[in-house]
Write an enzyme that holds these catalytic residues in place. Structure first.
Site, short mmCIF file in Angstrom:
data_model
loop_
_atom_site.label_atom_id
_atom_site.label_comp_id
_atom_site.label_asym_id
_atom_site.label_seq_id
_atom_site.Cartn_x
_atom_site.Cartn_y
_atom_site.Cartn_z
N GLY A 81 0.88 -1.17 0.00
CA GLY A 81 0.00 0.00 0.00
C GLY A 81 0.91 1.21 0.00
O GLY A 81 1.90 1.22 -0.71
N GLU A 82 0.60 2.16 0.83
CA GLU A 82 1.46 3.34 0.94
C GLU A 82 2.01 3.36 2.36
O GLU A 82 1.25 3.56 3.32
CB GLU A 82 0.62 4.58 0.60
CG GLU A 82 1.43 5.79 0.26
CD GLU A 82 2.50 5.54 -0.81
OE1 GLU A 82 2.19 4.95 -1.86
OE2 GLU A 82 3.65 5.92 -0.56
N SER A 83 3.31 3.16 2.49
CA SER A 83 3.89 3.00 3.84
C SER A 83 3.66 4.22 4.72
O SER A 83 3.45 4.09 5.92
CB SER A 83 5.38 2.67 3.75
OG SER A 83 6.04 3.59 2.93
N CYS A 123 5.99 -5.53 0.30
CA CYS A 123 6.13 -4.21 -0.31
C CYS A 123 6.10 -3.10 0.76
O CYS A 123 7.06 -3.00 1.53
CB CYS A 123 5.09 -4.04 -1.40
SG CYS A 123 5.58 -2.79 -2.59
N ARG A 168 12.84 3.04 -0.72
CA ARG A 168 11.48 3.07 -1.28
C ARG A 168 11.53 3.41 -2.76
O ARG A 168 12.45 4.08 -3.22
CB ARG A 168 10.65 4.15 -0.60
CG ARG A 168 10.38 3.91 0.83
CD ARG A 168 9.62 5.10 1.39
NE ARG A 168 8.26 5.16 0.89
CZ ARG A 168 7.57 6.29 0.78
NH1 ARG A 168 8.11 7.44 1.11
NH2 ARG A 168 6.34 6.26 0.34
N ILE A 176 5.31 -3.36 -7.68
CA ILE A 176 4.55 -2.12 -7.91
C ILE A 176 5.16 -1.01 -7.04
O ILE A 176 5.08 -1.08 -5.81
CB ILE A 176 3.06 -2.30 -7.53
CG1 ILE A 176 2.45 -3.48 -8.31
CG2 ILE A 176 2.28 -1.01 -7.79
CD1 ILE A 176 1.07 -3.88 -7.83
N ARG A 177 5.79 -0.04 -7.69
CA ARG A 177 6.48 1.03 -6.96
C ARG A 177 7.23 0.42 -5.76
O ARG A 177 7.11 0.85 -4.61
CB ARG A 177 5.51 2.13 -6.52
CG ARG A 177 5.01 2.95 -7.71
CD ARG A 177 4.00 4.02 -7.31
NE ARG A 177 2.81 3.44 -6.68
CZ ARG A 177 2.51 3.53 -5.40
NH1 ARG A 177 3.27 4.19 -4.58
NH2 ARG A 177 1.42 2.95 -4.93
N HIS A 206 4.59 -8.64 -4.60
CA HIS A 206 3.24 -8.92 -4.09
C HIS A 206 2.79 -10.35 -4.38
O HIS A 206 2.06 -10.57 -5.36
CB HIS A 206 2.24 -7.97 -4.77
CG HIS A 206 2.34 -6.54 -4.35
ND1 HIS A 206 1.54 -5.99 -3.38
CD2 HIS A 206 3.15 -5.56 -4.77
CE1 HIS A 206 1.85 -4.71 -3.22
NE2 HIS A 206 2.82 -4.43 -4.06
N GLU A 232 0.47 -11.91 -3.08
CA GLU A 232 -1.00 -12.00 -2.97
C GLU A 232 -1.70 -11.62 -4.28
O GLU A 232 -2.90 -11.83 -4.43
CB GLU A 232 -1.50 -11.12 -1.81
CG GLU A 232 -1.59 -9.63 -2.06
CD GLU A 232 -0.25 -8.90 -2.12
OE1 GLU A 232 0.80 -9.56 -2.02
OE2 GLU A 232 -0.25 -7.66 -2.27
N1 GLN Z 1 5.79 2.79 -2.86
C1 GLN Z 1 5.05 2.34 -1.72
C2 GLN Z 1 5.63 2.92 -0.44
O1 GLN Z 1 6.62 3.55 -0.47
C3 GLN Z 1 5.02 0.83 -1.65
C4 GLN Z 1 4.28 0.30 -2.84
C5 GLN Z 1 3.53 -0.96 -2.59
O2 GLN Z 1 3.32 -1.39 -1.45
N2 GLN Z 1 3.05 -1.54 -3.66
O3 GLN Z 1 5.08 2.73 0.59
#
Ligand code: GLN
Length: 202
Positions: free
Chosen positions: A50-52, A82, A109, A138-139, A175, A177
């Protein structure tokens, strides 16, 4: 008797529903964790992607940061994918947020930059057997430093570590999942079972 395992999935933001679905396919009880009391009686915990920054802030607001830190210190199995890997790391470059800080790794990150912020590849993960594992990035972060107690489970062809284990803590930059390959989750459940077994012996 082999009681059904209970695995929590931190469900504040990000890809928690997909982890719950993967766990259900493996026949364990998967619980969405939103409050400290939800953590009671769990055999293991997953921290999703997600977004940390957002997950960290929500963990602090809901009073989850300190309790999860204590769970990690007590040896509870925790799997971070992630953003979850970023949150488990002792330190993260360019990150001005509080993390759980349980695993002796340093991460960077968004390590792949804007050009290739998402990609899919196959990785060799020897602990999962011979067949390569489909890895969706993903990112994604990468691991830039590890301490001696950490075992690297998978690396990119250039040698960059992207999955690791330290005791009962497991992380992946990708990921699992989001694929139908359940071997990473099954590996985590194996860590959970071994811990339950050694606790019964003590
Ligand atoms: N870029 C996100 C972060 O810095 C991590 C991306 C992800 O969990 N798919 O938190």
């Amino acid at each position: 008797m082999n009681s059904r395992k209970k695995i929590g999935v931190l469900s504040l933001q990000g890809a928690f529903a997909e982890h719950i679905a993967s766990l259900q396919k493996l026949g364990v009880e998967a619980l969405a964790i939103r409050l400290p009391q939800d953590l009671e009686g769990l055999d293991g915990l997953i921290i999703p992607g997600g977004e940390s920054t957002v997950i960290s802030q929500l963990m602090l607001s809901y009073g989850l940061m300190e309790v999860i830190r204590e769970l990690a210190q007590d040896g509870s199995p925790i799997f971070g994918t992630c953003a979850g890997m970023i949150l488990l790391a002792k330190s993260a470059l360019d990150l001005d947020i509080e993390t759980i800080g349980a695993m002796d790794i340093k991460v960077r990150r968004n390590a792949f930059g804007r050009q290739v912020d998402s990609f899919e590849t196959v990785l060799s993960v020897p602990v999962l057997g011979e067949a390569p594992f489909p890895a969706v990035f993903i990112r994604a972060p990468i691991i830039v430093e590890i301490d001696s107690g950490v075992e690297i489970l998978a690396s990119l062809p250039d040698g960059t570590p992207v999955a690791a284990r330290q005791g009962n803590l497991l992380v992946s930059a990708f990921h699992p999942e989001l694929t139908s390959d359940l071997r990473f989750h099954a590996y985590f459940l194996d860590i959970v079972s071994r811990r339950a077994y050694s606790q019964r012996k003590n």
